[in-house]
Scaffold this motif. Structure first.
Motif, PDB file in Angstrom:
ATOM      1  N   MET A  32       0.835  -1.205   0.000  1.00  0.00           N
ATOM      2  CA  MET A  32       0.000   0.000   0.000  1.00  0.00           C
ATOM      3  C   MET A  32       0.872   1.258   0.000  1.00  0.00           C
ATOM      4  SD  MET A  32      -2.830  -1.382  -0.166  1.00  0.00           S
ATOM      5  CE  MET A  32      -3.219  -3.093  -0.054  1.00  0.00           C
ATOM      6  N   VAL A  33       1.922   1.254   0.791  1.00  0.00           N
ATOM      7  CA  VAL A  33       2.849   2.389   0.818  1.00  0.00           C
ATOM      8  C   VAL A  33       3.538   2.530  -0.540  1.00  0.00           C
ATOM      9  CG1 VAL A  33       5.001   3.236   1.840  1.00  0.00           C
ATOM     10  CG2 VAL A  33       3.203   2.335   3.307  1.00  0.00           C
ATOM     11  N   LEU A  34       3.881   1.407  -1.145  1.00  0.00           N
ATOM     12  CA  LEU A  34       4.500   1.426  -2.467  1.00  0.00           C
ATOM     13  C   LEU A  34       3.562   2.059  -3.492  1.00  0.00           C
ATOM     14  CD1 LEU A  34       6.907   0.446  -4.249  1.00  0.00           C
ATOM     15  CD2 LEU A  34       5.612  -1.652  -4.589  1.00  0.00           C
ATOM     16  N   CYS A  37       3.384   5.896  -2.837  1.00  0.00           N
ATOM     17  CA  CYS A  37       4.636   6.532  -3.276  1.00  0.00           C
ATOM     18  C   CYS A  37       4.745   6.538  -4.800  1.00  0.00           C
ATOM     19  CB  CYS A  37       5.830   5.810  -2.658  1.00  0.00           C
ATOM     20  SG  CYS A  37       5.968   6.056  -0.885  1.00  0.00           S
ATOM     21  N   THR A  38       4.307   5.460  -5.445  1.00  0.00           N
ATOM     22  CA  THR A  38       4.335   5.403  -6.906  1.00  0.00           C
ATOM     23  C   THR A  38       3.423   6.475  -7.504  1.00  0.00           C
ATOM     24  OG1 THR A  38       4.806   3.040  -6.849  1.00  0.00           O
ATOM     25  CG2 THR A  38       3.948   3.925  -8.914  1.00  0.00           C
ATOM     26  N   GLY A  39       2.239   6.650  -6.929  1.00  0.00           N
ATOM     27  CA  GLY A  39       1.340   7.699  -7.396  1.00  0.00           C
ATOM     28  C   GLY A  39       1.951   9.081  -7.245  1.00  0.00           C
ATOM     29  N   SER A  40       2.649   9.298  -6.131  1.00  0.00           N
ATOM     30  CA  SER A  40       3.311  10.590  -5.917  1.00  0.00           C
ATOM     31  C   SER A  40       4.426  10.826  -6.927  1.00  0.00           C
ATOM     32  CB  SER A  40       3.890  10.662  -4.504  1.00  0.00           C
ATOM     33  OG  SER A  40       2.875  10.580  -3.551  1.00  0.00           O
ATOM     34  N   VAL A  41       5.224   9.810  -7.166  1.00  0.00           N
ATOM     35  CA  VAL A  41       6.333   9.943  -8.116  1.00  0.00           C
ATOM     36  C   VAL A  41       5.807  10.150  -9.532  1.00  0.00           C
ATOM     37  CG1 VAL A  41       8.274   8.696  -9.179  1.00  0.00           C
ATOM     38  CG2 VAL A  41       7.980   8.671  -6.695  1.00  0.00           C
TER      39      VAL A  41
END
Length: 118
Positions: A32-34, A37-41
Motif C-alpha cells: 500500500m505504501v509502495l 509513493c508510486t502515485g506521488s512519483v
C-alpha cells in the motif's frame, strides 16, 4: 465508454497489486505504501495527470490516485506558502477523502456487527 475504461484500468491496477501480493513476500502494508509513493512519483514526473484523464475513476480511486492527490496538495502548498507548505499540503488536499472514509466506516460499524478476526 468512460465506465468501461475506468473499470478495465482499475481492474488492471488491482490485478497487478494482487499478483504482487501473491508472488512476493511483501506485506500488504508495504504494498500500500509502495502504491501511494508510486502515485506521488508519477504525479511529480507529470505522467499521472494524462493517465488519470484517460482512465477517469479507474486511476483516481485506487491508492495510486491518493498518492497523486498528496503530491498535488504539497505542490500547491509549497507554491503558496513556501517550505512550510511541504508539511501541510498533503493534509489539506487529502482531508476530505480521509474524513469521508472515517465517517462511512463509523456508520458501517452501526449497520453491521463488527467483530475481531480470530
Amino acid at each position: 465508454m468512460e465506465y468501461l475504461t475506468a473499470f478495465v484500468v482499475g481492474g488492471l491496477i488491482c490485478a497487478a497489486v494482487q499478483i504482487l501480493l501473491d508472488r512476493t513476500k511483501l506485506m500488504p502494508g508495504r504494498v500500500m505504501v509502495l502504491l501511494v509513493c508510486t502515485g506521488s512519483v508519477l504525479g511529480f514526473l507529470g505522467i499521472y495527470e494524462p493517465f488519470q484523464k484517460f482512465a477517469g475513476s479507474g486511476a483516481s480511486v485506487p491508492l495510486l490516485g491518493f498518492g497523486n492527490v498528496l503530491w498535488q496538495g504539497v505542490k500547491e502548498a509549497v507554491d503558496k506558502y513556501g517550505f512550510i507548505g511541504a508539511f501541510m499540503g498533503g493534509f489539506t488536499a487529502s482531508a476530505v477523502g480521509i474524513s469521508a472514509a472515517l465517517i462511512f466506516g463509523y456508520i458501517a460499524s452501526f449497520v453491521f456487527e463488527p467483530r475481531m478476526k480470530k
